[in-house]
Write a protein that holds these residues in place. Sequence first.
Motif, short mmCIF file in Angstrom:
data_model
loop_
_atom_site.label_atom_id
_atom_site.label_comp_id
_atom_site.label_asym_id
_atom_site.label_seq_id
_atom_site.Cartn_x
_atom_site.Cartn_y
_atom_site.Cartn_z
N HIS A 134 33.19 54.21 53.74
CA HIS A 134 32.71 53.13 54.60
C HIS A 134 33.65 51.93 54.65
O HIS A 134 33.26 50.85 55.11
CB HIS A 134 31.30 52.72 54.17
CG HIS A 134 30.34 53.85 54.31
ND1 HIS A 134 29.90 54.30 55.54
CD2 HIS A 134 29.76 54.66 53.39
CE1 HIS A 134 29.09 55.33 55.36
NE2 HIS A 134 28.99 55.56 54.07
N GLY A 135 34.89 52.12 54.20
CA GLY A 135 35.92 51.10 54.40
C GLY A 135 35.77 49.84 53.59
O GLY A 135 36.02 48.73 54.09
N ALA A 136 35.37 49.96 52.33
CA ALA A 136 35.21 48.77 51.48
C ALA A 136 36.49 47.95 51.44
O ALA A 136 37.58 48.50 51.35
CB ALA A 136 34.80 49.19 50.07
N HIS A 137 36.34 46.65 51.52
CA HIS A 137 37.48 45.73 51.45
C HIS A 137 37.81 45.35 50.01
O HIS A 137 38.92 44.92 49.72
CB HIS A 137 37.19 44.45 52.22
CG HIS A 137 37.07 44.65 53.68
ND1 HIS A 137 36.62 43.67 54.52
CD2 HIS A 137 37.34 45.72 54.48
CE1 HIS A 137 36.62 44.11 55.77
NE2 HIS A 137 37.04 45.35 55.76
N GLY A 138 36.83 45.48 49.14
CA GLY A 138 37.02 45.13 47.73
C GLY A 138 35.76 45.42 46.96
O GLY A 138 34.68 45.60 47.55
N ALA A 139 35.89 45.46 45.64
CA ALA A 139 34.73 45.70 44.79
C ALA A 139 35.05 45.25 43.38
O ALA A 139 36.21 45.16 42.98
CB ALA A 139 34.37 47.19 44.79
N THR A 140 34.01 44.97 42.64
CA THR A 140 34.15 44.64 41.23
C THR A 140 32.88 45.07 40.51
O THR A 140 31.81 45.14 41.12
CB THR A 140 34.40 43.13 41.02
OG1 THR A 140 34.64 42.88 39.63
CG2 THR A 140 33.24 42.28 41.49
N ASP A 141 33.02 45.35 39.23
CA ASP A 141 31.83 45.58 38.43
C ASP A 141 31.33 44.21 37.96
O ASP A 141 32.12 43.34 37.64
CB ASP A 141 32.10 46.51 37.25
CG ASP A 141 33.12 45.95 36.28
OD1 ASP A 141 33.99 45.16 36.71
OD2 ASP A 141 33.06 46.29 35.10
N VAL A 142 30.03 44.02 37.98
CA VAL A 142 29.44 42.75 37.56
C VAL A 142 29.19 42.83 36.06
O VAL A 142 28.28 43.52 35.62
CB VAL A 142 28.15 42.46 38.35
CG1 VAL A 142 27.52 41.16 37.87
CG2 VAL A 142 28.45 42.41 39.84
N THR A 143 30.04 42.14 35.31
CA THR A 143 29.94 42.20 33.85
C THR A 143 29.92 40.79 33.27
O THR A 143 29.04 40.01 33.57
CB THR A 143 31.10 43.03 33.27
OG1 THR A 143 32.33 42.51 33.76
CG2 THR A 143 30.99 44.50 33.67
N GLY A 144 30.91 40.44 32.51
CA GLY A 144 30.91 39.23 31.69
C GLY A 144 30.83 37.90 32.39
O GLY A 144 30.51 36.90 31.78
N PHE A 145 31.10 37.84 33.69
CA PHE A 145 31.06 36.57 34.40
C PHE A 145 29.84 36.43 35.30
O PHE A 145 29.73 35.47 36.06
CB PHE A 145 32.34 36.38 35.24
CG PHE A 145 33.58 36.43 34.42
CD1 PHE A 145 33.88 35.41 33.52
CD2 PHE A 145 34.45 37.50 34.52
CE1 PHE A 145 35.03 35.45 32.75
CE2 PHE A 145 35.60 37.56 33.75
CZ PHE A 145 35.89 36.53 32.87
#
Length: 146
Positions: A31-42
């Motif tokens: 689906h053409g993601a522009h970016g991603a991150t796992d939601v962890t320590g911040f």
Amino acid sequence: MSRERAARAYDAACDSMARLNLAAAKAMHAHGAHGATDVTGFGIIGHAANMARHSDAAVDFELDTLPILDDMVAVEAAIGNSFGLLAGRSAETSGGLLVALPSPAAAAAFIADVVAADGRPAWVVGRVVAGTGTARILPGATVIPV
């Protein structure tokens, strides 16, 4: 807060942290993601701000939905609101993924694919708008008990 509610919240957290990201990773490509991150320590707000700051475009994240494990708001209240959960600052061990997709239609298709693949819910939690490289939780944000 009862022991039973705390135990149920603990079990839900363990189940959530054991969830693999394979289905989401495949759907991001599709689906053409522009970016991603796992939601962890911040927390979600820290990770969203980091994504906005490091974007090639001048953008902000506006978060209007906070999926929170059921009973966690009560658990935090019972310990003096020290985690910043409703401010999006709660440090997670494995809080899921924050994914930027190119359109609301792509987000809806991404969610449908993830839910179909692993039978677990996913949510649109906000939007990316023109901005200055920051993130904010909008007033009146919806808390979804998960």
